[in-house]
Design an enzyme around this catalytic site. Structure first.
Site, PDB file in Angstrom:
ATOM      1  N   HIS A 185      47.836  12.169 -17.601  1.00  0.00           N
ATOM      2  CA  HIS A 185      49.292  12.327 -17.672  1.00  0.00           C
ATOM      3  C   HIS A 185      49.907  11.548 -18.835  1.00  0.00           C
ATOM      4  O   HIS A 185      51.054  11.799 -19.199  1.00  0.00           O
ATOM      5  CB  HIS A 185      49.949  11.942 -16.336  1.00  0.00           C
ATOM      6  CG  HIS A 185      49.992  10.469 -16.051  1.00  0.00           C
ATOM      7  ND1 HIS A 185      49.132   9.846 -15.177  1.00  0.00           N
ATOM      8  CD2 HIS A 185      50.805   9.481 -16.507  1.00  0.00           C
ATOM      9  CE1 HIS A 185      49.421   8.560 -15.099  1.00  0.00           C
ATOM     10  NE2 HIS A 185      50.440   8.312 -15.909  1.00  0.00           N
ATOM     11  N   ASP A 207      43.024  13.063 -13.173  1.00  0.00           N
ATOM     12  CA  ASP A 207      44.013  12.386 -14.016  1.00  0.00           C
ATOM     13  C   ASP A 207      43.350  11.453 -15.020  1.00  0.00           C
ATOM     14  O   ASP A 207      43.828  10.353 -15.280  1.00  0.00           O
ATOM     15  CB  ASP A 207      45.024  11.613 -13.165  1.00  0.00           C
ATOM     16  CG  ASP A 207      46.263  11.199 -13.984  1.00  0.00           C
ATOM     17  OD1 ASP A 207      46.543  11.872 -15.003  1.00  0.00           O
ATOM     18  OD2 ASP A 207      46.917  10.212 -13.618  1.00  0.00           O
ATOM     19  N   GLY A 232      53.909   2.381 -18.170  1.00  0.00           N
ATOM     20  CA  GLY A 232      53.281   1.898 -19.400  1.00  0.00           C
ATOM     21  C   GLY A 232      51.912   1.298 -19.146  1.00  0.00           C
ATOM     22  O   GLY A 232      51.107   1.171 -20.063  1.00  0.00           O
ATOM     23  N   SER A 251      49.832   2.783 -17.196  1.00  0.00           N
ATOM     24  CA  SER A 251      48.947   3.924 -16.940  1.00  0.00           C
ATOM     25  C   SER A 251      47.855   4.002 -17.994  1.00  0.00           C
ATOM     26  O   SER A 251      48.130   3.994 -19.195  1.00  0.00           O
ATOM     27  CB  SER A 251      49.750   5.217 -16.935  1.00  0.00           C
ATOM     28  OG  SER A 251      50.618   5.277 -15.832  1.00  0.00           O
ATOM     29  N   LEU A 305      53.407   3.073  -6.227  1.00  0.00           N
ATOM     30  CA  LEU A 305      54.255   3.539  -5.144  1.00  0.00           C
ATOM     31  C   LEU A 305      55.550   2.743  -5.221  1.00  0.00           C
ATOM     32  O   LEU A 305      55.549   1.522  -5.045  1.00  0.00           O
ATOM     33  CB  LEU A 305      53.576   3.326  -3.794  1.00  0.00           C
ATOM     34  CG  LEU A 305      54.320   3.858  -2.568  1.00  0.00           C
ATOM     35  CD1 LEU A 305      54.480   5.360  -2.660  1.00  0.00           C
ATOM     36  CD2 LEU A 305      53.576   3.492  -1.294  1.00  0.00           C
ATOM     37  N   GLY A 362      30.707  25.669  -1.134  1.00  0.00           N
ATOM     38  CA  GLY A 362      31.006  27.003  -0.639  1.00  0.00           C
ATOM     39  C   GLY A 362      31.393  27.060   0.818  1.00  0.00           C
ATOM     40  O   GLY A 362      30.840  27.851   1.585  1.00  0.00           O
ATOM     41  N   VAL A 363      32.351  26.209   1.216  1.00  0.00           N
ATOM     42  CA  VAL A 363      32.833  26.234   2.592  1.00  0.00           C
ATOM     43  C   VAL A 363      34.350  26.189   2.611  1.00  0.00           C
ATOM     44  O   VAL A 363      34.988  25.710   1.673  1.00  0.00           O
ATOM     45  CB  VAL A 363      32.296  25.045   3.425  1.00  0.00           C
ATOM     46  CG1 VAL A 363      30.794  25.119   3.575  1.00  0.00           C
ATOM     47  CG2 VAL A 363      32.737  23.708   2.828  1.00  0.00           C
ATOM     48  N   GLY A 369      37.123  24.501   5.117  1.00  0.00           N
ATOM     49  CA  GLY A 369      37.121  23.545   6.220  1.00  0.00           C
ATOM     50  C   GLY A 369      38.484  22.977   6.513  1.00  0.00           C
ATOM     51  O   GLY A 369      39.444  23.180   5.761  1.00  0.00           O
TER      52      GLY A 369
END
Length: 469
Positions: A110, A140, A217, A219, A238, A275-276, A278
């Protein structure tokens, strides 16, 4: 500080470490307690040069559109100028040098998303233009590269050995304040925080939570242990105000290593597929199945000829562990499969009719399967489809034989997909006027770079078009 006060301070510090246990003392570098005052400075002197400032100039944007300003008669009559482009938006973030010889730098996707130009500034004030080597929106993460000599790199620690309570140090460029250092502890492990405010965000999540101050900043910056090793890449916070409230999240170094090595080698991440389809095992489902557990993933569907089918996994099986690591929920299974590569072998523990079973599967490539399961859909979709899960149109679907398409198996409330109008049970038959019959085709036609999606959807006995942009 007097000599007596210094001795008291050191004695108090050592007493605190003793109360924390010998493992905490062992994590403190031997040089940290030398001299009059304990200090992180010796470790930071070696690691700070490897954390860089990343300045991104984005694509030019038009000013708010007014068609009159583009009309020649209007401009001539009112002596009005032609509509001009706004200045290029600029983002500031951080990065970590992981290969000094090649100039490879890990940062967040990002930070460099939609970049027109990227500049990297080192601790010694040297500046270099950078190019994007590869990006992975699903985690990310991104790798950029500069051509420079005399670089310093950070070695990666084994993030699987982290424990709640371990000391960590965050380094980055919050609010453009270069080379800022904060400290704290590991507050939690294996966090899943969703995609905030409808952003594309990271799909595969296994965050380290820390109270070390992380702000805008930071990040792409480094989360270090006290040995100066990288344990994570700072990624999220958060907060209700945009500032730090002591809850920050970093991508674990083991995940970082897996992704950046593939980005350097292929320019993208090749993910394994099981390949499921769920869903989380809820108390009600556990009661209905006669099980005395309340954690795991119930298999609702197994793709034909998939690794799961070849391994013997069946509908109503409950997956409880992958390679010995417990699977508590769907996110755990998604990470356990999607963060591995095609060809990787996995051992899966499951419950079948209340009895423990163990099967072995070799993960496949997305292109090798006609349908993809929720836990392993490989690749990235357009951000406006985030929150939706897809599966093949099976024979027991009421529309089977009538149309070809992809079934929307689940939509998270409030997600971008829900806001776009998708509902569980919808069958997408075409994307941008091109017919589709598999999840892999959906990924191909509705990738993250697709600017606009025109979906033809069958819903029950009706049909509609959804324009998503």
């Amino acid at each position: 500080m007097t000599q007596l006060a210094s001795l008291r301070y050191r004695a108090f510090f050592i007493l605190i470490l003793a109360l924390l246990g010998t493992s905490a003392q062992a994590s403190i570098p031997s040089g940290m307690l030398s001299g009059d005052d304990p200090s992180l400075a010796p470790m930071l002197d070696k690691t700070l040069p490897a954390v860089v400032n990343v300045v991104v100039t984005g694509k030019a944007q038009q000013a708010p559109n007014n068609p009159l300003f583009n009309d020649p008669f209007f401009r001539q009559f009112f002596n009005a100028p032609q509509q001009q482009q706004m200045e290029h938006p600029t983002a500031i973030g951080s990065g970590v040098i992981v290969n000094a010889d090649k100039g490879y730098i890990v940062t967040n996707n990002h930070v460099v998303r939609n970049a027109q130009k990227i500049e990297v500034r080192l601790r010694d004030n040297r500046q270099f233009k950078a190019k994007i080597v590869g990006t992975d929106p699903a985690t990310d993460l991104a790798v950029i590269q500069i051509k420079a000599k005399n670089l310093t790199q950070i070695n990666l620690a084994n993030s699987d050995k982290l424990r709640v309570g371990d000391f960590v140090v965050a380094v980055g460029n919050p609010f453009g304040l270069r080379q800022t250092v904060t400290s704290g502890i590991v507050s939690g492990l294996g966090r899943h925080i969703g995609n905030p405010e409808g952003e594309q965000g990271s799909r595969y999540q296994n965050f380290i939570q820390t109270d070390a101050s992380i702000n805008p900043g930071n990040s792409g910056g480094a989360l270090l242990n006290l040995k100066g090793q990288l344990v994570g890449i700072n990624s999220e916070i958060l907060s209700q105000s945009g500032g730090n409230i002591g809850i920050g999240f970093a991508i674990p170094s083991n995940l970082v290593k897996t992704v950046y090595q593939q980005l350097i080698k292929y320019g993208k991440v090749k993910r394994g597929m099981l390949g499921v389809v769920g869903q989380n095992l809820t108390p009600d489902l556990a009661k209905a199945f006669g099980l005395n557990i309340d954690q795991g993933v119930v298999i609702a569907q197994v793709m034909p000829d998939s690794p799961a089918a070849k391994a013997g996994i069946k509908q109503r099986d409950v997956i409880t562990a992958v390679n010995g690591k417990e699977i508590d929920n769907f996110s755990d299974l998604q990470n356990a499969i999607g963060l591995r590569s095609p060809g990787d072998k996995v051992t899966i523990d499951l419950l079948r009719d209340g009895k423990k079973e163990q099967v072995h599967a070799t993960l496949a490539k997305a292109s090798e399967m006609t349908g993809a399961g929720d836990a392993s859909t490989g690749g990235s979709l357009n951000k406006n489809l985030a929150g939706a899960q897809f599966g093949p149109l099976t024979d027991n679907n009421p529309l089977s034989g009538d149309v070809q398409g992809v079934v929307v198996t689940n939509v998270q409330p409030g997600s971008p997909a829900a806001q776009a109008g998708l509902q569980p049970g919808d069958v997408i038959t075409s994307v941008n006027r091109q017919q589709i019959s598999s999840v892999s085709q959906l990924h191909k036609l509705a990738g993250p770079d697709t600017k606009q999606l025109l979906l033809h959807v069958r819903r029950g006995q009706g049909a509609l078009f959804l324009l998503i942009q």
